[in-house]
Design a protein around this motif. Structure first.
Motif, PDB file in Angstrom:
ATOM      1  N   GLU A 123       0.822  -1.210   0.000  1.00 39.90           N
ATOM      2  CA  GLU A 123       0.000   0.000   0.000  1.00 39.90           C
ATOM      3  C   GLU A 123       0.855   1.258   0.000  1.00 39.90           C
ATOM      4  O   GLU A 123       0.391   2.342  -0.332  1.00 39.90           O
ATOM      5  N   ALA A 124       2.128   1.112   0.360  1.00 37.87           N
ATOM      6  CA  ALA A 124       3.006   2.276   0.411  1.00 37.87           C
ATOM      7  C   ALA A 124       3.545   2.650  -0.960  1.00 37.87           C
ATOM      8  O   ALA A 124       3.819   3.816  -1.229  1.00 37.87           O
ATOM      9  N   SER A 125       3.749   1.676  -1.845  1.00 37.01           N
ATOM     10  CA  SER A 125       4.260   1.954  -3.183  1.00 37.01           C
ATOM     11  C   SER A 125       3.890   0.808  -4.111  1.00 37.01           C
ATOM     12  O   SER A 125       3.572  -0.292  -3.662  1.00 37.01           O
ATOM     13  N   ARG A 126       3.961   1.075  -5.401  1.00 37.77           N
ATOM     14  CA  ARG A 126       3.593   0.072  -6.392  1.00 37.77           C
ATOM     15  C   ARG A 126       4.677  -1.011  -6.471  1.00 37.77           C
ATOM     16  O   ARG A 126       5.855  -0.724  -6.550  1.00 37.77           O
ATOM     17  N   HIS A 127       4.250  -2.262  -6.461  1.00 40.98           N
ATOM     18  CA  HIS A 127       5.156  -3.392  -6.652  1.00 40.98           C
ATOM     19  C   HIS A 127       4.664  -4.222  -7.822  1.00 40.98           C
ATOM     20  O   HIS A 127       3.460  -4.434  -7.982  1.00 40.98           O
ATOM     21  N   ASP A 128       5.595  -4.680  -8.631  1.00 43.39           N
ATOM     22  CA  ASP A 128       5.271  -5.603  -9.708  1.00 43.39           C
ATOM     23  C   ASP A 128       6.050  -6.889  -9.490  1.00 43.39           C
ATOM     24  O   ASP A 128       7.206  -6.875  -9.074  1.00 43.39           O
ATOM     25  N   PHE A 129       5.416  -8.023  -9.810  1.00 47.17           N
ATOM     26  CA  PHE A 129       5.970  -9.327  -9.483  1.00 47.17           C
ATOM     27  C   PHE A 129       6.416 -10.086 -10.727  1.00 47.17           C
ATOM     28  O   PHE A 129       5.721 -10.085 -11.748  1.00 47.17           O
ATOM     29  N   PHE A 130       7.572 -10.761 -10.611  1.00 42.61           N
ATOM     30  CA  PHE A 130       7.954 -11.830 -11.515  1.00 42.61           C
ATOM     31  C   PHE A 130       7.912 -13.119 -10.703  1.00 42.61           C
ATOM     32  O   PHE A 130       8.531 -13.196  -9.638  1.00 42.61           O
ATOM     33  N   ALA A 148      -3.681 -10.534  -4.836  1.00 42.04           N
ATOM     34  CA  ALA A 148      -4.760  -9.542  -4.907  1.00 42.04           C
ATOM     35  C   ALA A 148      -5.119  -9.012  -3.525  1.00 42.04           C
ATOM     36  O   ALA A 148      -5.449  -7.830  -3.359  1.00 42.04           O
ATOM     37  N   GLN A 149      -5.042  -9.879  -2.513  1.00 43.42           N
ATOM     38  CA  GLN A 149      -5.368  -9.470  -1.156  1.00 43.42           C
ATOM     39  C   GLN A 149      -4.270  -8.601  -0.552  1.00 43.42           C
ATOM     40  O   GLN A 149      -4.545  -7.582   0.089  1.00 43.42           O
ATOM     41  N   ARG A 150      -3.028  -8.995  -0.788  1.00 43.96           N
ATOM     42  CA  ARG A 150      -1.904  -8.281  -0.181  1.00 43.96           C
ATOM     43  C   ARG A 150      -1.529  -7.014  -0.953  1.00 43.96           C
ATOM     44  O   ARG A 150      -1.135  -6.015  -0.355  1.00 43.96           O
ATOM     45  N   CYS A 151      -1.624  -7.077  -2.258  1.00 44.99           N
ATOM     46  CA  CYS A 151      -1.173  -5.967  -3.103  1.00 44.99           C
ATOM     47  C   CYS A 151      -2.185  -5.702  -4.209  1.00 44.99           C
ATOM     48  O   CYS A 151      -1.955  -6.053  -5.375  1.00 44.99           O
ATOM     49  N   PRO A 152      -3.330  -5.128  -3.883  1.00 42.05           N
ATOM     50  CA  PRO A 152      -4.360  -4.894  -4.895  1.00 42.05           C
ATOM     51  C   PRO A 152      -3.829  -4.058  -6.056  1.00 42.05           C
ATOM     52  O   PRO A 152      -3.098  -3.089  -5.852  1.00 42.05           O
ATOM     53  N   GLY A 153      -4.178  -4.443  -7.266  1.00 43.80           N
ATOM     54  CA  GLY A 153      -3.763  -3.698  -8.447  1.00 43.80           C
ATOM     55  C   GLY A 153      -2.380  -4.030  -8.953  1.00 43.80           C
ATOM     56  O   GLY A 153      -1.945  -3.483  -9.969  1.00 43.80           O
ATOM     57  N   THR A 154      -1.682  -4.932  -8.271  1.00 43.91           N
ATOM     58  CA  THR A 154      -0.324  -5.304  -8.675  1.00 43.91           C
ATOM     59  C   THR A 154      -0.370  -6.248  -9.870  1.00 43.91           C
ATOM     60  O   THR A 154      -1.218  -7.128  -9.949  1.00 43.91           O
ATOM     61  N   LEU A 155       0.543  -6.058 -10.813  1.00 45.60           N
ATOM     62  CA  LEU A 155       0.625  -6.996 -11.932  1.00 45.60           C
ATOM     63  C   LEU A 155       1.640  -8.076 -11.609  1.00 45.60           C
ATOM     64  O   LEU A 155       2.634  -7.857 -10.922  1.00 45.60           O
ATOM     65  N   ALA A 156       1.359  -9.274 -12.089  1.00 46.89           N
ATOM     66  CA  ALA A 156       2.265 -10.416 -11.954  1.00 46.89           C
ATOM     67  C   ALA A 156       2.506 -10.999 -13.330  1.00 46.89           C
ATOM     68  O   ALA A 156       1.580 -11.118 -14.136  1.00 46.89           O
TER      69      ALA A 156
END
Length: 396
Positions: A123-130, A148-156
């Motif tokens: 929630e503090a900053s955008r994270h993207d996952f590989f 989705a629960q931990r990092c809503p809106g994050t792309l994986a």
């Protein structure tokens, strides 16, 4: 940001390591890679630990992530079922990289994934996952729901390792360790923009219908008519058009946004047909559905896959500019490549033709991870790409 891809098709591991080291050193100079991806074919399964240790010793990236597969991608070529090692390295100033190692745990509340880093707050900053996963030990749906629960809106983005054929045979790499189960990955944040292109390679056929009767993954009625009858009718139309074999390439698309006034190719999540029952008229697909969803049959073939991939990359170039991307990772289904296209190296050739001389690496996956319509999914028969772009000033 600097990116480089080094490739070796040497079967002798010592020569292969030297080739990867020399290529990376010539490109990056004295800069130690902040992040490196190592993809290698299953030819090296018995030497995986040695390969991993030597890469750490000779190139010493700050974070090393990778896996073994039945085919790898790098440079200008797709190496299908042949010895090859690809090392993609990047110097990423002002980017924070969090290593991720997740393992399934069966508890009283069901299956969960243990190992999420406590050191970052999405929630503090955008994270993207590989993310790279072993298919025999990973609850993929649970992985997506926890992201989705931990990092809503994050792309994986990423893929399912395809190098092993049974439990314990895959090799996953994260920093100093090598694993044969679970998930390895990284979360990136900071001065970087990751953009994704996910090409499902299908074209819609026939008319869209509303699912009027269904249970879990079995559809009984489409628009008030038996699902099986609808399927038989579309197969008959295709055969009447003169192509007997292409009827086997029929799949279904589930509309991702029911509020769209107009929709077409790219607006559906593509899923496989799994089986049918003559008595009930039900057809099983590879996803859970609900009544009220819009479904349209789709056709997957080489031409549709080629056209869609080109169009998506052309749209990206027009939106973001020809020089927006500095490097790319490409995860293609192992049913693509020479199994689908008449010419070798199809996906990487299209990517480079449309996006220029990028350092590209990747592998042939047993399932491709990528976002469609703002939500992360596991796909099949797909080309899923991550394009590394400099962050614009307004993005931070």
């Amino acid at each position: 940001m600097k990116c480089h891809v080094a490739i070796s098709t040497e079967t002798d591991l010592d020569r292969a390591i030297e080739a990867l080291h020399d290529s990376t050193s010539r490109s990056l100079g004295d800069d130690r890679p902040h992040l490196a991806f190592l993809f290698f074919s299953s030819y090296f399964s018995e030497e995986a630990e040695t390969l991993h240790a030597r890469i750490q010793e000779r190139i010493a990236p700050q974070v090393l992530l990778g896996c073994m597969n039945n085919g790898v991608i790098g440079g200008t070529e797709e190496f299908e079922e042949q010895p090859a090692i690809v090392l993609w390295s990047a110097v990423l100033p002002n980017v924070t990289i969090f290593p991720i190692r997740l393992v399934a745990h069966e508890g009283q509340g069901g299956v969960s994934l243990r190992g999420w880093p406590e050191s970052f707050a999405c929630e503090a900053s955008r994270h993207d996952f590989f993310l790279f996963a072993d298919p025999f030990s990973t609850p993929i749906d649970k992985m997506f729901s926890e992201i989705a629960q931990r990092c809503p809106g994050t792309l994986a983005i990423g893929g399912i390792a395809s190098g092993g054929t049974d439990s314990g045979e895959n090799r996953l790499i994260l920093n100093q360790e090598i694993f044969d189960d679970g998930i390895v990955g990284v979360a990136l944040s900071g001065k970087i923009t990751l953009r994704t292109v996910v090409s499902q390679g299908c074209q819609p056929i026939g008319e869209p219908y509303v699912i009027t009767k269904a249970h879990r993954n079995i559809i009984y009625e489409l628009g008030g008519t038996s699902m099986l009858e609808r399927l038989k009718a579309i197969m008959h139309e295709i055969r009447q058009a003169g192509d007997q074999s292409i009827a086997r390439s029929i799949q279904v698309g589930l509309l991702m946004n029911e509020y769209m006034g107009k929709f077409g190719r790219g607006d559906f999540l593509i899923r496989d047909l799994m089986g049918a029952d003559e008595k009930s008229g039900g057809v099983a697909i590879s996803d859970v559905v609900r009544e009220g969803q819009t479904l349209q049959f789709h056709l997957r073939d080489a031409r549709a896959a080629d056209e869609e991939l080109k169009k998506l990359l052309q749209d990206f170039r027009q939106t973001h500019g020809e020089s927006a991307a500095k490097g790319a990772l490409l995860f293609s289904c192992y049913c693509r490549g020479k199994r689908l296209f008449p010419d070798a190296h199809h996906d990487i050739t299209v990517l480079r033709n449309e996006m220029g001389d990028l350092p590209v690496a990747g592998f042939f996956a047993g399932g491709e991870i990528g976002p469609v319509g703002g939500q992360n999914y596991l796909h099949g028969y797909t080309a899923s790409m991550a394009l590394f772009c400099e962050a614009a000033s307004h993005e931070h």
